[in-house]
Each structure stands twice: as structure tokens, then as C-alpha cells.
Design an enzyme around this catalytic site. Sequence first.
Site, PDB file in Angstrom:
ATOM      1  N   ASN A 146      41.542  56.195  46.073  1.00 13.14           N
ATOM      2  CA  ASN A 146      41.999  55.093  45.225  1.00 13.14           C
ATOM      3  C   ASN A 146      42.978  55.654  44.183  1.00 13.14           C
ATOM      4  O   ASN A 146      42.580  56.429  43.319  1.00 13.14           O
ATOM      5  CB  ASN A 146      40.754  54.473  44.554  1.00 13.14           C
ATOM      6  CG  ASN A 146      41.097  53.346  43.601  1.00 13.14           C
ATOM      7  OD1 ASN A 146      42.110  53.380  42.929  1.00 13.14           O
ATOM      8  ND2 ASN A 146      40.223  52.362  43.544  1.00 13.14           N
ATOM      9  N   ASP A 197      31.987  56.927  42.313  1.00 14.40           N
ATOM     10  CA  ASP A 197      31.664  55.612  42.863  1.00 14.40           C
ATOM     11  C   ASP A 197      31.438  54.681  41.686  1.00 14.40           C
ATOM     12  O   ASP A 197      30.689  55.008  40.761  1.00 14.40           O
ATOM     13  CB  ASP A 197      30.435  55.643  43.770  1.00 14.40           C
ATOM     14  CG  ASP A 197      30.429  54.412  44.664  1.00 14.40           C
ATOM     15  OD1 ASP A 197      31.314  54.305  45.534  1.00 14.40           O
ATOM     16  OD2 ASP A 197      29.571  53.531  44.477  1.00 14.40           O
ATOM     17  N   PHE A 235      43.834  48.938  36.877  1.00 15.03           N
ATOM     18  CA  PHE A 235      43.727  48.707  38.317  1.00 15.03           C
ATOM     19  C   PHE A 235      42.467  47.884  38.576  1.00 15.03           C
ATOM     20  O   PHE A 235      41.684  47.600  37.662  1.00 15.03           O
ATOM     21  CB  PHE A 235      43.709  50.030  39.089  1.00 15.03           C
ATOM     22  CG  PHE A 235      42.460  50.852  38.891  1.00 15.03           C
ATOM     23  CD1 PHE A 235      42.312  51.670  37.784  1.00 15.03           C
ATOM     24  CD2 PHE A 235      41.421  50.804  39.818  1.00 15.03           C
ATOM     25  CE1 PHE A 235      41.156  52.427  37.599  1.00 15.03           C
ATOM     26  CE2 PHE A 235      40.261  51.564  39.660  1.00 15.03           C
ATOM     27  CZ  PHE A 235      40.137  52.368  38.544  1.00 15.03           C
TER      28      PHE A 235
HETATM   29  P1  ITT Z   1      37.145  55.827  46.777  1.00 14.46           P
HETATM   30  O1  ITT Z   1      35.799  55.493  47.367  1.00 14.46           O
HETATM   31  O2  ITT Z   1      38.073  56.478  47.744  1.00 14.46           O
HETATM   32  O3  ITT Z   1      37.030  56.575  45.488  1.00 14.46           O
HETATM   33  P2  ITT Z   1      37.234  52.976  46.299  1.00 14.46           P
HETATM   34  O4  ITT Z   1      38.251  52.074  45.669  1.00 14.46           O
HETATM   35  O5  ITT Z   1      36.679  52.561  47.639  1.00 14.46           O
HETATM   36  O6  ITT Z   1      37.875  54.440  46.382  1.00 14.46           O
HETATM   37  P3  ITT Z   1      34.630  52.525  45.150  1.00 14.46           P
HETATM   38  O7  ITT Z   1      33.938  52.363  46.441  1.00 14.46           O
HETATM   39  O8  ITT Z   1      33.943  53.311  44.072  1.00 14.46           O
HETATM   40  O9  ITT Z   1      36.057  53.205  45.308  1.00 14.46           O
HETATM   41  O10 ITT Z   1      34.994  51.085  44.627  1.00 14.46           O
HETATM   42  C1  ITT Z   1      35.020  50.780  43.288  1.00 14.46           C
HETATM   43  C2  ITT Z   1      35.880  49.567  43.034  1.00 14.46           C
HETATM   44  O11 ITT Z   1      35.506  49.048  41.757  1.00 14.46           O
HETATM   45  C3  ITT Z   1      37.337  49.965  42.945  1.00 14.46           C
HETATM   46  O12 ITT Z   1      38.035  49.702  44.143  1.00 14.46           O
HETATM   47  C4  ITT Z   1      37.863  49.142  41.768  1.00 14.46           C
HETATM   48  O13 ITT Z   1      38.442  47.983  42.180  1.00 14.46           O
HETATM   49  C5  ITT Z   1      36.614  48.807  40.975  1.00 14.46           C
HETATM   50  N1  ITT Z   1      36.656  49.654  39.780  1.00 14.46           N
HETATM   51  C6  ITT Z   1      36.058  50.846  39.576  1.00 14.46           C
HETATM   52  N2  ITT Z   1      36.404  51.360  38.391  1.00 14.46           N
HETATM   53  C7  ITT Z   1      37.247  50.479  37.844  1.00 14.46           C
HETATM   54  C8  ITT Z   1      37.968  50.442  36.641  1.00 14.46           C
HETATM   55  O14 ITT Z   1      37.929  51.441  35.776  1.00 14.46           O
HETATM   56  N3  ITT Z   1      38.747  49.398  36.415  1.00 14.46           N
HETATM   57  C9  ITT Z   1      38.842  48.379  37.287  1.00 14.46           C
HETATM   58  N4  ITT Z   1      38.213  48.332  38.445  1.00 14.46           N
HETATM   59  C10 ITT Z   1      37.415  49.374  38.735  1.00 14.46           C
END
Ligand code: ITT
Length: 201
Positions: free
Chosen positions: A17, A75, A158
Amino acid sequence: MTLILPRGARLVAATHNPGKAKEIAALLDGRFDVVAAGALGLPEPDETETTFVGNAVLKARKAADASGLPALADDSGLSVRALDGAPGIFSARWAGPAKDFGLAMRKVEERLDEQHAQDRFAWFTCALAVAWPDGPVVAVEGRVEGALVFPGRGEKGFGYDPIFRPEGYDTTFGEMEPAAKDAISHRALAFEKLKAALFAD
Ligand code: ITT
């Protein structure tokens, strides 16, 4: 085997991400020699666990074993009290295969409307895990509470940042400068704990 990560150590950032990767790089502040999972061609694993910590450990473990280097995984997600904690660990999946967070944020608003819910309390959680190849793993968790706002505001962050206003602030995470978010976010709080546990200074 030492569980301290010395400055300059090579470390895989096990995330695909880009928004997260940017924040992780800023929070690490040049402390390590960071390689991105994508640059090593590591696949994106299925997140089969039922908790943030479980999925962070799973991602760190796979990246460390595949690369032979210590790996840091994140995560995270948004939990809404009126939706019994959803989307929670499914935060990325609510955005669908196109990773459309406009869609995911609309879904949150629609679910609240369907339930005629007035309660806007929500929180972000961030679990961070560091795994060593064929070795131990350390995991920590940080959380920030706040309120949902509709329509969302700001384009600086994001994911769900535009609809989340942290407690004590008038601006959403989407409206905050990156450094301001990094001072109070769930990810920053988890990093503080990780530093205390693993960083030499
Ligand atoms: P990785 O597993 O490759 O790290 P991912 O996007 O699939 O990427 P997650 O499974 O942890 O990661 O999903 C978490 C989601 O929650 C992420 O896609 C964001 O949209 C949201 N999220 C997490 N932290 C955030 C933040 O600081 N601000 C806004 N949204 C967030």
C-alpha cells in the site's frame, strides 16, 4: 539472535500500500536501510487471520521467510462503533478489487443510514509486526479515536482519512499535513511502542 534492530539494518517494509509505505518511511526517519516488498517481488499474501495483530504477524513472517531479512508489516483499519467494529480487518476489502476508497467510504455512510445510526464514534487501529527469518516475531498495536464526518474532507492522506476527525481536532486526517497526522495517528502510537521494544536508541 538479538531482538534489537540496530541503526542501518536492512529491513523489508512488507506492504503493498503506497500510502502506508510513505508513512512508514517517514516514521522510520532514515533509521534503517528499507527495501520495499514490491521491489523484492514479494507476493501480497492472503490475510486469513481474524485480528489486526494476527494479520500483521502473518505478513511479516511471510516476507521475512521469503527474503531472508527482518521484515516489518502493518495491518490496520477503521472500526465504526455503530457498525459493531466494521469494516475493521476488512477495511481494505471494502474498497473492492479496484481499491476504490470513495466506494468504501460511501459503503460506511450507507450502512449507517440503513441503520438510522446517529453515533459517529470510530477508531483506527494499527498493528505492527517485525519478524526475523525463521526466528521470532514481535507485535504491537496503536489506536486513535475520533468521529466520522460526511461528506469526507481533504486529499492529503489515503484510504479512509477524509471521513475521520481525530478527537480534539477540527480537521480530518485527510486535511492534516502528513507530519501532523504522524504525530498522533494509530500508526505513530504503534511505532512508539515498537521503538521502545526493538530499537537500540
Ligand atoms: P498491505 O496489506 O500490503 O500493507 P493493505 O492496504 O491491504 O496493504 P490492510 O490489509 O492493513 O493493508 O488494510 C488496511 C486498510 O485500512 C487500508 O487499505 C486503508 O484503506 C485503511 N487504513 C489503514 N490505515 C489508514 C490510515 O492511516 N488512514 C486511512 N486509512 C487507513
